[in-house]
Design an enzyme around this catalytic site. Structure first.
Site, PDB file in Angstrom:
ATOM      1  N   TYR A 478      34.155  45.397  66.529  1.00 43.15           N
ATOM      2  CA  TYR A 478      33.899  46.789  66.912  1.00 43.15           C
ATOM      3  C   TYR A 478      35.173  47.422  67.472  1.00 43.15           C
ATOM      4  O   TYR A 478      35.815  48.233  66.852  1.00 43.15           O
ATOM      5  CB  TYR A 478      32.744  46.884  67.900  1.00 43.15           C
ATOM      6  CG  TYR A 478      32.313  48.314  68.144  1.00 43.15           C
ATOM      7  CD1 TYR A 478      31.503  48.963  67.220  1.00 43.15           C
ATOM      8  CD2 TYR A 478      32.734  49.029  69.269  1.00 43.15           C
ATOM      9  CE1 TYR A 478      31.125  50.280  67.411  1.00 43.15           C
ATOM     10  CE2 TYR A 478      32.364  50.333  69.467  1.00 43.15           C
ATOM     11  CZ  TYR A 478      31.552  50.964  68.543  1.00 43.15           C
ATOM     12  OH  TYR A 478      31.185  52.269  68.736  1.00 43.15           O
ATOM     13  N   SER A 558      29.883  51.779  62.328  1.00 39.99           N
ATOM     14  CA  SER A 558      30.272  52.957  63.098  1.00 39.99           C
ATOM     15  C   SER A 558      31.780  52.901  63.382  1.00 39.99           C
ATOM     16  O   SER A 558      32.578  52.899  62.455  1.00 39.99           O
ATOM     17  CB  SER A 558      29.434  53.040  64.376  1.00 39.99           C
ATOM     18  OG  SER A 558      29.524  54.306  64.964  1.00 39.99           O
ATOM     19  N   ASP A 642      22.078  60.223  58.633  1.00 41.50           N
ATOM     20  CA  ASP A 642      22.940  59.870  59.761  1.00 41.50           C
ATOM     21  C   ASP A 642      23.629  61.133  60.267  1.00 41.50           C
ATOM     22  O   ASP A 642      24.519  61.669  59.618  1.00 41.50           O
ATOM     23  CB  ASP A 642      23.982  58.839  59.325  1.00 41.50           C
ATOM     24  CG  ASP A 642      24.742  58.239  60.499  1.00 41.50           C
ATOM     25  OD1 ASP A 642      24.715  58.843  61.599  1.00 41.50           O
ATOM     26  OD2 ASP A 642      25.368  57.184  60.331  1.00 41.50           O
ATOM     27  N   HIS A 677      21.663  56.491  61.703  1.00 45.04           N
ATOM     28  CA  HIS A 677      22.804  55.671  62.100  1.00 45.04           C
ATOM     29  C   HIS A 677      22.422  54.208  62.304  1.00 45.04           C
ATOM     30  O   HIS A 677      23.284  53.348  62.401  1.00 45.04           O
ATOM     31  CB  HIS A 677      23.414  56.248  63.378  1.00 45.04           C
ATOM     32  CG  HIS A 677      24.806  55.787  63.650  1.00 45.04           C
ATOM     33  ND1 HIS A 677      25.837  55.981  62.762  1.00 45.04           N
ATOM     34  CD2 HIS A 677      25.353  55.137  64.712  1.00 45.04           C
ATOM     35  CE1 HIS A 677      26.960  55.492  63.263  1.00 45.04           C
ATOM     36  NE2 HIS A 677      26.688  54.955  64.439  1.00 45.04           N
TER      37      HIS A 677
END
Length: 717
Positions: A478, A558, A642, A677
């Site tokens: 991430y 993301s 999203d 999302h």
């Protein structure tokens, strides 16, 4: 990829000795129209040939989505073991899951899923009485795509308000019910976004939202958040704006929460995802004026409790790893703060319950928990059930028992009943799952990134693993927004590891594992550190024979989708498979959609200055797909609803890859319809998604049957 029909075949090395040569799968890529859109930044022209895909409401975009899905599913349907993966995911998923209980009024509530229900159901019971269904989101829509996204009770538990999301959107509807009868008591509220619900007595509650934007509500920019008060029995049109309605109070994120004793309303206001101003309002005084606690956004600060006018705050102001301070509501500015729980070398998260503070520290991403009284005295360390992640340490002030949960990468989450006075706890609930944690192990390693920084990584796999460079491996990351990746069990990862797969998670810079300094080291003009950390993690796994390039997949969602997109365009030679999910992939325009401008603290924007523009353009995945390059087999995933990271990011990246890819690796995009999302995605859709993702991954690592057929035979028998 100019040829409209290519053979998506991957020829692998070592796997071929046990894997018969695969039949190639033909891919027919749709033609994506190009337009002559050009933007100029500081005298530099930048072409944007797929700008038209940003219009999520156009029939042309809708047709493109259908064509891409037809191409993608035409490929996925031909993977011989895809159905086996789906069946195994369904079988492993099919166990009862129970959340930690919480008390509201005379009832104890808890979330439960009987196995394969699309959404968790809220149950309750009174004392030792029978449990009953309180709210069943599976009845909200036929296809399970309407989800419960928030539930808040009055202090006496007599009323409740809950939020629902339709199709995965961040826009919510609010419904108020009588908790005893479960009957709806007034009209549904609409257009609530990025908000909780916080009650003021039994007469109303606070919530936040934006004005509906011009254009598409799924992609148009929203940047003035407002805090409202809704009085029960009145129409939403009469809701009073408490904060955020003027030019002076304009902020991108505004939230309000009421203290447990209902004396104060605390208001947080931010222009980005990091840093907030803080205010309080005395709810006992109808003539009270807003009191400023913090008038700048230089820190992340919140009030965690109060005793009368004595406020307890957690902050990283002059304390990058956070600390707890005390202030008085009559004069609460930072100059008057005194330390209660000082900063340490480890990052702090604080909960309250039973009249105590529970300080959870991350020590190399692993939880340690300490109990303090309200004078700052250490009561005890809570000895956790193992090495992993603890959560839920907190409850109401008068309760002397509450529940916490514990998990790690190979241990499904269990819940424990904790006594605040003795520090003792007992297991409350343990899942009965067709997976034996004792067969798996995790190890934490520290590797060196490009600039010499030591980065931790937890690697999980089945015991007895042979380091021969042939193990299918998912490297997940991430690296942003101060978010920490701590050990947690995942059913989908369990299925991956059953097949002999390795699951590796590095704690990259940009995250919050080592506090604010670690976060800042992965932002703006230092964002490349995050990609370097991820690349170094991949190199560590390869150099130490956990895997090899031919068996390595990189995955992230993301901001993690950006991570994968940037890594695969910078080092396409490093991995066999790339799996960017709902990614931020157009770094020159991300801030023009929905609330994207709030991410500028981490990214900067192309309008800031020429240096920032050049830096963003230098790693923006959409702008760094190069002709004549062989990229890894790529499956991009996104949702058509999203409205956080709009799907145009993924659409444009897919179009660039399909045009410019050299070689035979497939470049596909899987677009989930009526999905957002990720939060609230029905279980049935999640299982289908991961059967496709893992099927694509294994197939492009050279397998035409799953590595561990014994597991499949066992569950079939």
């Amino acid at each position: 990829m100019r040829n409209q029909s290519l053979l998506a075949v991957v020829v692998l090395c070592a796997a071929c000795q046990t894997t018969p040569k695969k039949e190639p799968i033909a891919v027919n890529y749709p033609t994506t129209q190009k337009v002559d859109t050009v933007d100029t930044y500081f005298g530099t022209e930048v072409k944007d040939p797929y700008r038209w895909l940003e219009d999520d409401r156009s029939p042309e975009t809708e047709a493109w989505v259908k064509q891409q899905n037809a191409s993608t599913f035409g490929y996925l349907d031909k993977i011989p073991f895809r159905e086996d993966l789906k069946n195994r995911l369904e079988k492993l998923w099919n166990y009862e899951k129970v959340g930690s209980p919480f008390k509201e009024g005379v009832y104890t509530y808890f979330y439960k899923n009987n196995g394969l229900q699309n959404q968790y159901v809220v149950y309750r019971k009174k004392g030792d009485g029978p449990e009953e269904v309180f709210l069943d989101p599976n009845t909200f829509s036929e296809d399970g795509t309407t989800s419960l996204m928030g539930l808040s009770f009055t202090k006496d538990g007599s009323k409740a308000a809950y939020l629902i999301s339709e199709g995965g959107s961040d826009w919510r509807k609010g419904i108020v019910i009588d908790a005893e009868s479960r009957e709806v008591v007034e009209d549904t509220l609409v257009d609530i976004k990025f908000s909780g619900l916080s009650w003021k007595g039994n007469e109303g509650f606070f919530y936040s939202s934006y004005d509906k934007p011009d254009g598409s509500e799924l992609s148009a920019k929203t940047d003035q958040h407002k805090l409202y008060y809704h009085a029960l029995g009145t129409p939403q049109s009469e809701d009073k704006i408490i904060f955020g309605g003027t030019a002076e109070e304009k902020h991108r994120y505004v939230g309000g929460y009421v203290s447990e004793d209902e004396k104060y309303l605390f208001i947080s206001a931010s222009v980005s995802t990091s840093g907030n101003k803080l205010f309080l309002l005395d709810l006992t005084d109808p003539n009270a004026k807003l009191v400023t606690i913090l008038d700048d956004t230089d820190s992340d600060t919140s009030v965690i409790d109060n005793e009368g006018s004595k406020l307890f705050l957690v902050t990283n102001r002059n304390a990058p790893n956070k600390k707890v301070v005390v202030a008085d509501a009559s004069n609460p500015t930072p100059e008057q703060w005194t330390d209660l729980i000082p900063e340490t070398e480890n990052v702090l998260t604080v909960g309250t319950g039973g009249g105590y503070f529970f300080a959870e520290y991350m020590v190399d991403a692993i939880s340690k928990v300490f109990q303090y009284d309200y004078q700052g005295n250490l009561i005890r360390e809570v000895n956790l059930p193992g090495v992993g992640s603890a959560s839920g340490f907190g409850g109401k002030k008068e309760e002397k028992e509450f529940y916490f949960s514990f998990t790690n990468y190979n241990t499904p989450g269990s819940s424990y009943k904790f006594n605040v006075e003795t520090g003792e706890y007992e297991q409350y609930w343990k899942p009965q799952i067709d997976f034996n944690p004792e067969d798996y192990e995790s190890e934490q390693v520290f590797y060196t990134s490009r600039d010499g920084t030591k980065v931790p990584m937890i690697i999980t796999y089945k015991k007895g693993l042979e380091r021969n460079g042939k193990n299918p491996t998912i490297l997940y990351g991430y690296g942003g927004f101060n978010i920490s990746l701590t050990p947690a069990f995942s059913i989908v990862n369990a299925v991956w590891m059953e097949q002999g797969g390795i699951y590796a998670v590095p704690n990259l810079r940009g995250g919050g594992e080592y506090g604010k300094e670690w976060h800042i080291a992965g932002t703006k003009l230092q964002k490349q550190n995050v990609f370097d950390d991820f690349i170094a993690a991949a190199e560590y796994l390869i150099d130490n024979q956990y895997t090899s390039k031919e068996y390595l997949a990189v995955r992230g969602g993301s901001n993690g989708g950006l991570l994968v997109g940037a890594t695969m365009t910078q080092r396409p030679d490093l991995m066999q498979v790339a799996l960017p999910a709902v990614g931020v992939l157009d770094m020159l325009r991300y801030h023009t959609f929905t609330a994207g401008a709030g991410w500028a603290y981490d990214y900067g924007t192309a309008e800031d200055n020429e240096e920032m523009f050049n830096y963003l353009k230098g790693y923006s995945p959409v702008h760094n797909v190069k002709e004549g390059t062989e990229y890894p087999a790529t499956l991009i995933t996104t949702g058509d609803h999203d409205d956080r990271v709009v799907p145009a990011h993924s659409f444009k990246f897919a179009a660039e890859l399909q045009e410019k890819q050299t070689g035979t690796n497939p470049t596909l995009i899987r677009i989930e319809t009526n999905a957002g999302h990720g939060a609230g995605t029905p279980v049935s859709k999640t299982i289908e998604q991961y059967a496709d993702i893992f099927g694509f991954t294994f197939y492009n690592m050279g397998y035409d049957q799953l590595p561990n057929q014994a597991v499949l035979k066992e569950f079939k028998d």
